[in-house]
Design a protein around this motif. Structure first.
Motif, PDB file in Angstrom:
ATOM      1  N   GLN B 133       0.842  -1.204   0.000  1.00 56.75           N
ATOM      2  CA  GLN B 133       0.000   0.000   0.000  1.00 56.75           C
ATOM      3  C   GLN B 133       0.882   1.261   0.000  1.00 56.75           C
ATOM      4  N   ASP B 134       1.939   1.253   0.780  1.00 59.81           N
ATOM      5  CA  ASP B 134       2.839   2.412   0.834  1.00 59.81           C
ATOM      6  C   ASP B 134       3.505   2.643  -0.523  1.00 59.81           C
ATOM      7  N   LEU B 135       3.858   1.556  -1.188  1.00 67.22           N
ATOM      8  CA  LEU B 135       4.495   1.665  -2.503  1.00 67.22           C
ATOM      9  C   LEU B 135       3.553   2.349  -3.504  1.00 67.22           C
ATOM     10  N   VAL B 136       2.308   1.900  -3.499  1.00 69.64           N
ATOM     11  CA  VAL B 136       1.303   2.448  -4.415  1.00 69.64           C
ATOM     12  C   VAL B 136       1.056   3.927  -4.090  1.00 69.64           C
ATOM     13  N   ASP B 137       0.985   4.238  -2.807  1.00 73.67           N
ATOM     14  CA  ASP B 137       0.758   5.622  -2.379  1.00 73.67           C
ATOM     15  C   ASP B 137       1.958   6.504  -2.755  1.00 73.67           C
ATOM     16  N   LEU B 138       3.149   5.957  -2.593  1.00 73.88           N
ATOM     17  CA  LEU B 138       4.366   6.699  -2.926  1.00 73.88           C
ATOM     18  C   LEU B 138       4.385   7.066  -4.407  1.00 73.88           C
ATOM     19  N   LYS B 139       4.029   6.116  -5.232  1.00 75.03           N
ATOM     20  CA  LYS B 139       3.972   6.360  -6.676  1.00 75.03           C
ATOM     21  C   LYS B 139       3.012   7.514  -6.983  1.00 75.03           C
ATOM     22  N   ALA B 140       1.859   7.501  -6.304  1.00 74.00           N
ATOM     23  CA  ALA B 140       0.859   8.552  -6.527  1.00 74.00           C
ATOM     24  C   ALA B 140       1.407   9.914  -6.113  1.00 74.00           C
ATOM     25  N   PHE B 141       2.192   9.957  -5.033  1.00 70.72           N
ATOM     26  CA  PHE B 141       2.772  11.243  -4.623  1.00 70.72           C
ATOM     27  C   PHE B 141       3.844  11.693  -5.615  1.00 70.72           C
ATOM     28  N   PHE B 142       4.660  10.761  -6.086  1.00 64.63           N
ATOM     29  CA  PHE B 142       5.672  11.083  -7.108  1.00 64.63           C
ATOM     30  C   PHE B 142       5.033  11.786  -8.300  1.00 64.63           C
ATOM     31  N   ASP B 143       3.852  11.292  -8.680  1.00 67.73           N
ATOM     32  CA  ASP B 143       3.177  11.838  -9.864  1.00 67.73           C
ATOM     33  C   ASP B 143       2.744  13.290  -9.677  1.00 67.73           C
ATOM     34  N   THR B 144       2.691  13.760  -8.414  1.00 70.11           N
ATOM     35  CA  THR B 144       2.272  15.148  -8.165  1.00 70.11           C
ATOM     36  C   THR B 144       3.453  16.123  -8.210  1.00 70.11           C
ATOM     37  N   LEU B 145       4.672  15.620  -8.264  1.00 72.94           N
ATOM     38  CA  LEU B 145       5.856  16.492  -8.176  1.00 72.94           C
ATOM     39  C   LEU B 145       6.174  17.117  -9.541  1.00 72.94           C
ATOM     40  N   PRO B 146       6.909  18.230  -9.546  1.00 79.04           N
ATOM     41  CA  PRO B 146       7.192  18.899 -10.820  1.00 79.04           C
ATOM     42  C   PRO B 146       8.090  18.064 -11.746  1.00 79.04           C
ATOM     43  N   ALA B 147       7.771  18.111 -13.039  1.00 78.68           N
ATOM     44  CA  ALA B 147       8.596  17.420 -14.043  1.00 78.68           C
ATOM     45  C   ALA B 147       9.823  18.268 -14.350  1.00 78.68           C
ATOM     46  N   ASP B 148      10.928  17.615 -14.629  1.00 78.56           N
ATOM     47  CA  ASP B 148      12.170  18.332 -14.921  1.00 78.56           C
ATOM     48  C   ASP B 148      12.865  17.645 -16.093  1.00 78.56           C
ATOM     49  N   GLN B 149      13.503  18.450 -16.949  1.00 79.71           N
ATOM     50  CA  GLN B 149      14.075  17.895 -18.182  1.00 79.71           C
ATOM     51  C   GLN B 149      15.576  17.650 -18.113  1.00 79.71           C
ATOM     52  N   THR B 150      16.142  17.693 -16.924  1.00 81.30           N
ATOM     53  CA  THR B 150      17.580  17.447 -16.804  1.00 81.30           C
ATOM     54  C   THR B 150      17.911  16.018 -17.238  1.00 81.30           C
ATOM     55  N   GLU B 151      18.972  15.895 -18.031  1.00 83.52           N
ATOM     56  CA  GLU B 151      19.428  14.579 -18.486  1.00 83.52           C
ATOM     57  C   GLU B 151      20.113  13.848 -17.326  1.00 83.52           C
ATOM     58  N   SER B 152      19.789  12.582 -17.113  1.00 81.41           N
ATOM     59  CA  SER B 152      20.493  11.810 -16.073  1.00 81.41           C
ATOM     60  C   SER B 152      21.934  11.591 -16.498  1.00 81.41           C
ATOM     61  N   LYS B 153      22.817  11.600 -15.522  1.00 80.78           N
ATOM     62  CA  LYS B 153      24.245  11.468 -15.787  1.00 80.78           C
ATOM     63  C   LYS B 153      24.649   9.995 -15.659  1.00 80.78           C
ATOM     64  N   ALA B 154      25.502   9.517 -16.567  1.00 80.58           N
ATOM     65  CA  ALA B 154      25.958   8.124 -16.486  1.00 80.58           C
ATOM     66  C   ALA B 154      26.854   7.940 -15.270  1.00 80.58           C
ATOM     67  N   HIS B 155      26.766   6.766 -14.648  1.00 81.68           N
ATOM     68  CA  HIS B 155      27.643   6.473 -13.507  1.00 81.68           C
ATOM     69  C   HIS B 155      29.080   6.343 -13.981  1.00 81.68           C
ATOM     70  N   ASP B 156      29.992   6.636 -13.065  1.00 75.11           N
ATOM     71  CA  ASP B 156      31.407   6.550 -13.388  1.00 75.11           C
ATOM     72  C   ASP B 156      31.983   5.338 -12.651  1.00 75.11           C
ATOM     73  N   VAL B 157      31.779   4.164 -13.234  1.00 69.54           N
ATOM     74  CA  VAL B 157      32.117   2.908 -12.580  1.00 69.54           C
ATOM     75  C   VAL B 157      32.980   2.079 -13.520  1.00 69.54           C
ATOM     76  N   GLY B 158      34.112   1.584 -13.024  1.00 71.69           N
ATOM     77  CA  GLY B 158      35.032   0.841 -13.870  1.00 71.69           C
ATOM     78  C   GLY B 158      34.759  -0.664 -13.876  1.00 71.69           C
ATOM     79  N   PHE B 159      35.492  -1.382 -14.714  1.00 66.29           N
ATOM     80  CA  PHE B 159      35.406  -2.837 -14.796  1.00 66.29           C
ATOM     81  C   PHE B 159      35.853  -3.455 -13.472  1.00 66.29           C
ATOM     82  N   PRO B 160      35.274  -4.510 -12.940  1.00 63.78           N
ATOM     83  CA  PRO B 160      34.163  -5.274 -13.507  1.00 63.78           C
ATOM     84  C   PRO B 160      32.796  -4.790 -13.023  1.00 63.78           C
TER      85      PRO B 160
END
Lengths: 158, 295
Positions: B133-160
């Protein structure tokens, strides 16, 4: 003339030695007195906040007069011009004995805004502390938030 | 010789089979969330308790009631630097348009809509204990937050560590749906355990990790080195933190320590979250921290 040259070299060497000494011993900073004064300011905040917070937490009995004094002190502290306590180079990356992050010096407008928020919170408490316990309690969160906002961004983690 | 080779190949095939079995993404059962009606008001409380904004807001931004989850904060670790992605409701740059099931797979299983493993810098190993129930409610709250167009940054993680498939092995070894504190005899302790172990994921920073980055639950909340930096995250287990339950609850409300120093660093963000919860929730967290058995 020659003597003067020797004296200058000697003085330079002495300065270099003391600097090396200070660095190797880690305790002394060229900004020792400013850093001490900053910490003194912080302690003054803590003691006065302790009076208000002790009452807010009902660990000490509410005393309108003492609460008002503490709140007035906070306002007085926020009105001190502390610019001379924060010289360039007195940050945690450049010198010993401080947790003040270098970002303070690169984000002065934000630091100013955050200290303005503390000023506002202290002024609000000045109007609340002497009224009654519930009023005093209602002002603590804003003070804590203002302290934390600056320590979040600009104080090195331990 | 031929026999030996055959044996070797057979072991190899079995090994590859086991590898694929262990490392393949495990997803949620959609039935878990079916028929639940979302309550965004409760979702807001879940959001603050789970601390989403602390990591997913723009670096250096101040606390607000409706934060923009544009991402960008860097998290150094022994395995590389992770960048929190944009999880705002923007359909192209964030997670707008995700179904509840996709959201649940991300939050509770660490699996993306395309079936990739997420790195455990994202604390799905705590959120996996979140109630449906909390998960479903959390999703609903997320949907009320402002949208933003910032591109996500790739992680800087090496092999392996850059081979995400291996994270299935990490999950196999270190993700558990069992509580660390196995008994919670009062409703307050049960709530405190839910807040500390599932939503607020306190153990992620306050518990030491092994060489592979798994939590050493035998040293639960006993403090740990700051990941990828200097200094230590303090111990908050009762044997090592001598604050009273009231001290802890007041700290989480106002940020003031018992000596009236103030909270700082990343913990200040945690207090910004905790101060938005109810008094009773903060007391539950404090009661839980006092109830951890001393070793």
């Amino acid at each position: 003339m020659k003597f003067r040259k020797v004296a200058v070299i000697a003085a330079g060497a002495l300065l270099a030695t003391t600097t090396v000494f200070a660095e190797s011993h880690g305790a002394k900073s060229p900004y020792d007195s400013q850093i001490k004064a900053r910490k003194g300011m912080m302690n003054l905040y803590a003691v006065n906040l302790g009076v208000l917070g002790g009452m807010a937490r009902e660990k000490i009995a509410y005393d309108a007069e003492a609460a008002q004094v503490a709140a007035d002190n906070l306002v007085a502290l926020t009105s001190v011009n502390v610019n001379s306590l924060w010289p360039q180079g007195s940050d945690s990356a450049s010198t010993e004995g401080t947790r003040a992050l270098p970002e303070i010096w690169s984000n002065f407008p934000d630091v100013g805004a955050k200290s303005g928020a503390l000023k506002d919170a202290a002024a609000a408490m000045q109007g609340l502390a002497g009224a009654d316990l519930a009023s005093l309690q209602s002002g603590m969160g804003a003070l804590g938030g203002a302290c934390g906002a600056c320590h979040k961004a600009y104080r090195q983690e331990q | 010789m031929l026999l030996a080779l055959r044996g070797f190949v057979a072991v190899g095939i079995v090994g590859i089979g086991v590898f694929f079995w262990i490392t393949s993404p495990v997803k949620v059962d959609p039935q878990t969330y079916a028929g639940l009606t979302a309550n965004p008001e409760n979702g807001k409380m879940v959001f603050w308790a789970a601390g989403c904004a602390s990591c997913h807001t723009e670096p250096g931004s101040d606390a607000t009631d409706a934060p923009s989850l544009s991402g960008g904060q860097a998290f150094a670790s022994d395995f590389g630097t992770f960048y929190a992605p944009n999880i705002s409701p923007d359909p192209d740059h964030g997670i707008g348009g995700w179904t509840v099931e996709e959201f649940a797979n991300a939050v509770q299983k660490g699996v993306s809509p395309t079936g990739q493993h997420y790195y455990p810098a994202f604390p799905y190993s705590a959120y996996n204990k979140m109630q449906a129930q909390d998960l479903v409610d959390l999703k609903a709250f997320f949907d009320t937050l402002p949208a933003d167009q910032t591109e996500s940054k790739a992680h800087d993680v090496g092999f392996p560590f850059n081979i995400r498939r291996n994270l299935g092995g990490w999950k196999f070894l270190f993700v558990s749906d069992e509580w660390v504190l196995d008994t919670a005899p009062t409703p307050e302790l049960e709530r405190g355990r839910y807040l500390v172990e599932a939503l607020a994921h306190c153990g992620e920073c306050h518990t030491p990790r092994n060489a592979l980055g798994g939590l050493e639950t035998s040293s639960w909340l006993e403090g740990a080195p700051v990941p990828g930096g200097k200094g230590r995250v303090p111990a908050i287990s009762p044997g090592k933190l001598n604050w009273t339950a009231e001290d802890i609850a007041y700290y989480l409300e106002t940020g003031f320590t018992p000596d009236f120093d103030s909270v700082g660093g990343h913990m200040a963000a945690v207090v910004e979250n905790m101060s938005r919860l109810t008094e009773s929730d903060r007391k539950s967290v404090a009661a839980y921290l006092k109830a951890i058995p001393d070793e």
